[in-house]
Design a protein around this motif. Structure first.
Motif, PDB file in Angstrom:
ATOM      1  N   ARG A  66      -4.448  -9.817   1.654  1.00 48.86           N
ATOM      2  CA  ARG A  66      -5.087  -8.501   1.801  1.00 48.86           C
ATOM      3  C   ARG A  66      -4.745  -7.874   3.146  1.00 48.86           C
ATOM      4  O   ARG A  66      -4.457  -6.675   3.231  1.00 48.86           O
ATOM      5  N   THR A  67      -4.772  -8.695   4.196  1.00 51.40           N
ATOM      6  CA  THR A  67      -4.476  -8.166   5.527  1.00 51.40           C
ATOM      7  C   THR A  67      -3.037  -7.675   5.624  1.00 51.40           C
ATOM      8  O   THR A  67      -2.770  -6.565   6.099  1.00 51.40           O
ATOM      9  N   LYS A  70      -2.444  -4.404   3.543  1.00 47.09           N
ATOM     10  CA  LYS A  70      -2.906  -3.186   4.221  1.00 47.09           C
ATOM     11  C   LYS A  70      -2.006  -2.842   5.404  1.00 47.09           C
ATOM     12  O   LYS A  70      -1.694  -1.671   5.635  1.00 47.09           O
ATOM     13  N   GLN A  73       1.211  -1.326   4.052  1.00 49.88           N
ATOM     14  CA  GLN A  73       1.008   0.042   3.586  1.00 49.88           C
ATOM     15  C   GLN A  73       0.942   1.017   4.758  1.00 49.88           C
ATOM     16  O   GLN A  73       1.483   2.122   4.690  1.00 49.88           O
ATOM     17  N   ARG A  74       0.271   0.609   5.835  1.00 47.85           N
ATOM     18  CA  ARG A  74       0.189   1.492   7.000  1.00 47.85           C
ATOM     19  C   ARG A  74       1.541   1.674   7.672  1.00 47.85           C
ATOM     20  O   ARG A  74       1.874   2.774   8.121  1.00 47.85           O
TER      21      ARG A  74
END
Length: 326
Positions: A66-67, A70, A73-74
């Motif tokens: 998950r980390t 994200k 994506q950023r």
């Protein structure tokens, strides 16, 4: 004399503590032995500590996936040439890859399995899924098809059945679609793959909108055509190239049937564009005295007269039509 008394005092004072410490060490040693002592399930060797280690590996893999998803994506959101759907796909695939590797490592740590044994386990699971969880398996497979083939992407405007909305997320088994009423619709992935749907954002950004209109038979056809074309003027998001067009479709039962065609580069607003044009058509038709007919039924008598009696029955020459029918 005093030295021997002091030594005796210290011994008497700390002796119970030493005995208690030895007792706790013995308990902890036996407990660790039981936790770490392997037991066998068929040819698989398992222990409690290994199971805990495997569970921790899975938890760390999920948190790490998950980390990193994200973070990825950023980072790639700054790349202007990558559309949001592709960024979402890359992040999702990264997350699934990390979780898969974590599960494999957890199985290795918990059950001391090699890759061959893991392949056998997954083969057995796939057989069970094929018979008992075939719909879930189909949804999961469809989820990977959506991520790789990308017929539907995050941010697309789609219509499936009677529902229309924007794709918010494509998960492993389901896709979340948000409607104009901000209602989230959970759609199984297999439905998006196997059934017909409309993707307003796919391919060419332009889309054609068709608006059917019927006018009375007494209407001048040229006047109706000019009025329909005039209704498209000054309407937001309607393109001038390609230009609006009117088609005379057929001679209907109660009306002359036309179809007004307009183009837009914002197809997700097709409902509002159609509404704005319909408002204009109603206003211009009223000003031009163009009638929009509705279904009507005509009753014609070849001979005699028809009137209503006090019982609201049709009478022909003083006799009830119901009586004549009998």
């Amino acid at each position: 004399m005093r030295s021997s008394q002091s030594t005796q005092f210290v011994t008497d004072t700390f002796a119970p503590a030493a005995i208690l410490l030895q007792s706790w060490q013995s308990v902890l040693s036996r407990g660790w032995h039981y936790l770490n002592d392997p037991f066998h399930i068929g040819s698989i060797e398992v222990s409690v500590t290994r199971l805990i280690e495997g569970a921790l590996i899975v938890a760390v893999a999920i948190l790490l996936s998950r980390t990193l998803s994200k973070l990825l994506q950023r980072r790639i959101s700054k790349k202007a040439y990558l559309d949001p759907g592709l960024r979402y796909t890359l992040a999702r695939l990264t997350q699934y890859l990390i979780v898969t590797l974590g599960v494999l490592l957890a199985l290795k740590a918990a059950f001391n399995l090699d890759l061959t044994s893991i392949a056998v386990v997954f083969t057995a699971l796939s057989v069970g899924i094929g018979f008992g969880l075939q719909y879930i398996a189909a949804d999961i497979a469809s989820g990977f098809i959506l991520l790789f083939e990308r017929p539907v992407r995050v941010g697309d405007r789609i219509t499936i059945g009677d529902d229309e909305g924007d794709v918010q997320s494509i998960n492993l088994r389901t896709t979340v679609v948000a409607t104009n009423d901000r209602i989230s619709i959970i759609v199984p992935n297999s439905r998006l793959v196997s059934q017909r749907l409309i993707n307003w954002s796919y391919g060419d950004p332009r889309a054609r909108i068709a608006i059917p209109v019927g006018v009375a038979y007494s209407t001048d056809v040229d006047l109706a055509t000019k009025t329909l074309l005039k209704a498209t003027e000054d309407v937001d998001n309607v393109l001038l190239d390609p230009a609006p067009k009117v088609q005379f479709l057929k001679f209907g039962d109660w009306s002359l049937d036309f179809r007004l065609l307009v183009w837009t580069n914002r197809p997700r607003l097709h409902t509002q564009i159609r509404s704005d044009i319909n408002y204009r058509i109603e206003k211009l038709f009223r000003e031009a005295d163009i009638e929009i007919p509705f279904p009507q039924t005509e009753l014609r008598l070849r001979e005699g007269a028809l009137h209503l009696d006090t019982g609201d029955k049709f009478l022909s020459d003083g006799k009830s039509l119901d009586d004549e029918a009998h």
